[in-house]
Scaffold this active site. Structure first.
Site, short mmCIF file in Angstrom:
data_model
loop_
_atom_site.label_atom_id
_atom_site.label_comp_id
_atom_site.label_asym_id
_atom_site.label_seq_id
_atom_site.Cartn_x
_atom_site.Cartn_y
_atom_site.Cartn_z
N SER A 212 58.94 26.44 19.84
CA SER A 212 57.97 25.55 18.96
C SER A 212 57.92 24.55 19.98
CB SER A 212 58.84 24.53 17.65
OG SER A 212 59.98 23.87 18.15
N GLN B 88 60.19 24.70 10.50
CA GLN B 88 59.37 24.49 11.91
C GLN B 88 58.18 24.70 11.80
OE1 GLN B 88 61.52 26.45 15.58
NE2 GLN B 88 59.58 27.56 15.99
N SER C 98 19.31 19.72 20.38
CA SER C 98 19.77 20.53 20.85
C SER C 98 18.96 21.45 21.47
CB SER C 98 18.63 21.53 19.23
OG SER C 98 17.97 22.94 19.97
N LYS D 3 14.86 17.53 18.38
CA LYS D 3 16.13 16.94 17.39
C LYS D 3 17.26 15.61 18.55
CE LYS D 3 17.64 20.18 15.13
NZ LYS D 3 17.90 20.24 13.47
N THR E 66 22.58 9.11 -8.98
CA THR E 66 23.78 10.15 -9.67
C THR E 66 22.82 11.04 -9.42
OG1 THR E 66 22.18 9.70 -11.81
CG2 THR E 66 23.85 8.10 -11.06
N ASN F 108 20.54 15.26 16.23
CA ASN F 108 21.08 15.77 15.07
C ASN F 108 22.81 14.46 14.91
OD1 ASN F 108 19.68 17.84 14.88
ND2 ASN F 108 21.15 18.64 15.93
N GLU G 50 28.56 15.56 10.84
CA GLU G 50 29.66 17.13 10.57
C GLU G 50 30.62 17.31 10.79
OE1 GLU G 50 25.54 19.54 11.25
OE2 GLU G 50 24.37 17.54 11.85
N ASN H 195 69.40 20.70 13.29
CA ASN H 195 68.47 19.93 12.02
C ASN H 195 68.19 18.67 11.27
OD1 ASN H 195 68.81 23.11 12.71
ND2 ASN H 195 70.14 22.98 10.12
N TYR I 94 68.26 23.94 5.37
CA TYR I 94 67.35 24.46 6.41
C TYR I 94 67.24 25.18 6.24
CZ TYR I 94 65.21 24.29 11.32
OH TYR I 94 64.06 24.74 12.22
N1 ARG Z 1 63.06 24.26 16.41
C1 ARG Z 1 63.65 24.57 15.27
C2 ARG Z 1 63.26 23.17 14.52
O1 ARG Z 1 61.39 22.89 15.24
C3 ARG Z 1 64.61 22.90 15.69
C4 ARG Z 1 66.00 23.23 14.07
C5 ARG Z 1 66.90 24.50 14.70
N2 ARG Z 1 67.92 25.59 13.71
C6 ARG Z 1 68.22 25.59 13.77
N3 ARG Z 1 69.02 26.94 12.93
N4 ARG Z 1 67.93 27.04 13.76
O2 ARG Z 1 63.00 23.29 13.21
#
Ligand code: ARG
Length: 498
Positions: free
Chosen positions: A34, A333, A288, A294, A166, A296, A301, A121, A328
């Site tokens: 992540s 994630q 354009s 044009k 309306t 735009n 948009e 967590n 958790y």
């Molecule tokens: N990378 C995890 C997240 O973003 C962190 C928590 C991970 N906890 C675990 N028990 N693997 O949610």
């Protein structure tokens, strides 16, 4: 900020290596990382770590001398990330592990003590709480700027008359200020939603550990005071399993973008040749590549289009949470992408919306001719027959309908019909003073004297109300996490609650 490079080559030893050998397949690493997203939470993660370290100091788990190494270590990591010197590694999965690993490199074995009495967590939970609070504070300011711009343009256009619609058919004449203020009030409804998300994010999850609490007599009141939280999550399981701070924020973001998309839709329509009510400055439009004529309204948009993803981001997290067992689960994630994306889209969209509102040029002549050709004062004429000529409304409605049909057949607007032509429908329409007063655009608007109506006095009242609403929101304190505390290395200083 970071260079964004993510290496996959390093053979890092996993911090969580225990029962598991830590030898993950490349697939597991790729799907599990992540860091490519939560690097954006580095400030929050460092701040949470600084608070936790100080708390461990109060417990005697870290000494004053330990803190004198750990806190400057965290400050150094901040500088390294901000100058792009920290190399992101997929093996290190997330921001928590990157920071802890680097701290151990800087402080040696001492760095390994920081994770006492905490879990990733509760770390990820506190990070996103702090992030939501920052997002709410920043975006309340951006939204206020849009509201100010609407107010400003409304104040300038009290006496500009435009068609109200309306069914996208001309309905009745209104003051342009009334129309702009309609958007003001619709958008303003999202301010309390941001406030609610902010409130939800002021309940401290840190200190909950993995889910059951921790085996140390931690001082969560200190953590709450240090980080500026109102209260402590009363249940460690709820604290690591819940994402209401995120869904509340994403809901606020979605409603803001929904209203923004409606404003943008009207900017697009009004800017068309067919409407011709406004023009946008060159710098906020796009040409354009093939059609030289044009200009735009791409910004409008794009904002209209972005609403789709911002709405989906809310839906995304709501669906992720469905049926998820306590506490958790790694599914959580997946909250990162929608959270960061909505934040980014609002950061882009709100200033663009403000710029268009501030700079669009109105064309009152064109607005007036649309009103005339749309027979916008037909209802006024019917009401005048009721009030001054003693007709029933049904009868009046019928006569005015016949008059409009005649005008349409003759290719004229109501003011162009001669008294003789009008007389063929009803003798009442021959009365010139009666007729011209009834179909006058300004007088029509000023007859809407009911509270919240488009009469001038009511608009003035509305502007005063809007002003006091803005004053109210501007006086609200939006807490910003005290990131400067990462740099403050004094180990024993007591924080002051913001
Ligand atoms: N990378 C995890 C997240 O973003 C962190 C928590 C991970 N906890 C675990 N028990 N693997 O949610």
């Amino acid at each position: 900020m970071t260079s964004g490079r993510i290496s996959t080559s390093a053979k890092a030893r996993q911090l969580w290596q225990g029962r598991s050998s830590g030898e993950q397949s490349p697939l597991a690493r790729q799907i599990g990382e992540s860091i490519s997203l939560d690097i954006q939470l580095y400030l929050e993660d460092l701040l949470g770590s600084a608070a936790h370290a100080r708390m461990l100091g109060r417990l005697g788990i870290l000494s004053s001398a330990d803190l004198d190494q750990i806190l400057p270590g965290l400050a150094q990591i901040k500088r390294e990330i901000e100058s792009g010197r920290m190399e992101l590694q997929i093996e290190l999965e997330d921001i928590h592990t990157h920071i802890e690993t680097r701290l151990i490199e800087i402080c040696g074995d001492l760095g390994k003590k920081l994770h006492t009495a905490r879990s990733r967590n509760d770390q990820v939970a506190v990070d996103t709480h702090l992030y939501v609070r920052r997002a709410c504070a920043d975006q309340a300011a951006l939204l206020l700027a849009v509201l100010r711009a609407l107010m400003q343009r409304a104040t300038e256009n009290i006496d500009t008359i435009v068609a109200g619609y309306t069914h996208l058919q001309v309905a009745q004449p209104i003051r342009l200020a009334h129309h702009l203020l309609a958007h003001f009030w619709l958008l303003e409804k999202s301010m309390p939603r941001l406030q609610q998300a902010n409130r939800q994010a002021r309940i401290l999850p840190l200190g909950s550990g993995a889910m059951a609490g921790v085996n140390y007599p931690t001082d969560r009141d200190f953590l709450a005071a240090f980080l500026g939280f109102d209260s402590i999550a009363p249940n460690s399981m709820a604290a690591v399993a819940g994402r209401d701070h995120i869904t509340d924020y994403l809901y606020a973001a979605a409603t803001i973008m929904q209203h923004a998309s409606r404003i943008c839709e009207e900017i697009i329509l009004w800017n068309s040749v067919e409407f011709g009510f406004i023009s946008l400055p060159d710098e906020l439009t796009t040409g354009s590549s093939i059609m030289p004529q044009k200009k735009n309204p791409d910004l409008a948009e794009l904002i209209r289009g972005k609403y789709g993803r911002v709405w989906s981001n809310l839906n995304n997290v709501l669906v992720t949470l469905k049926s998820l067992p306590l506490t958790y689960n790694r599914d959580l994630q997946e909250d990162r992408w929608p959270l960061l994306d909505s934040r980014r889209q609002l950061d882009l969209s709100l200033p663009a919306l403000e710029a268009m509102i501030q700079s669009m040029q109105f064309h009152p002549e064109r607005m007036r001719s649309t009103l005339a050709s749309g027979y916008a004062t037909a209802t006024d004429l019917a009401d005048a027959l009721v009030q001054q000529k003693n007709l029933s409304f049904r009868e009046a409605h019928h006569l005015v309908g016949a008059l409009v049909a005649l005008a349409h057949k003759e290719g004229k607007v109501l003011s162009e019909l001669s008294p003789t032509e009008r007389g063929t429908v009803s003798v009442h329409f021959v009365d010139e003073a009666f007729y011209t007063a009834a179909i006058d655009l300004y007088r029509s608007a000023d007859r809407k004297i009911s509270a919240g109506g488009t009469a001038r006095t009511r608009i003035e009242e509305q502007l005063r109300l809007a002003e006091s609403r803005l004053d109210f929101w501007e006086s609200q304190e939006w807490y910003r996490p005290p990131f400067e505390w990462i740099e403050q290395t004094g180990a024993w200083d007591e924080p002051s609650r913001p």
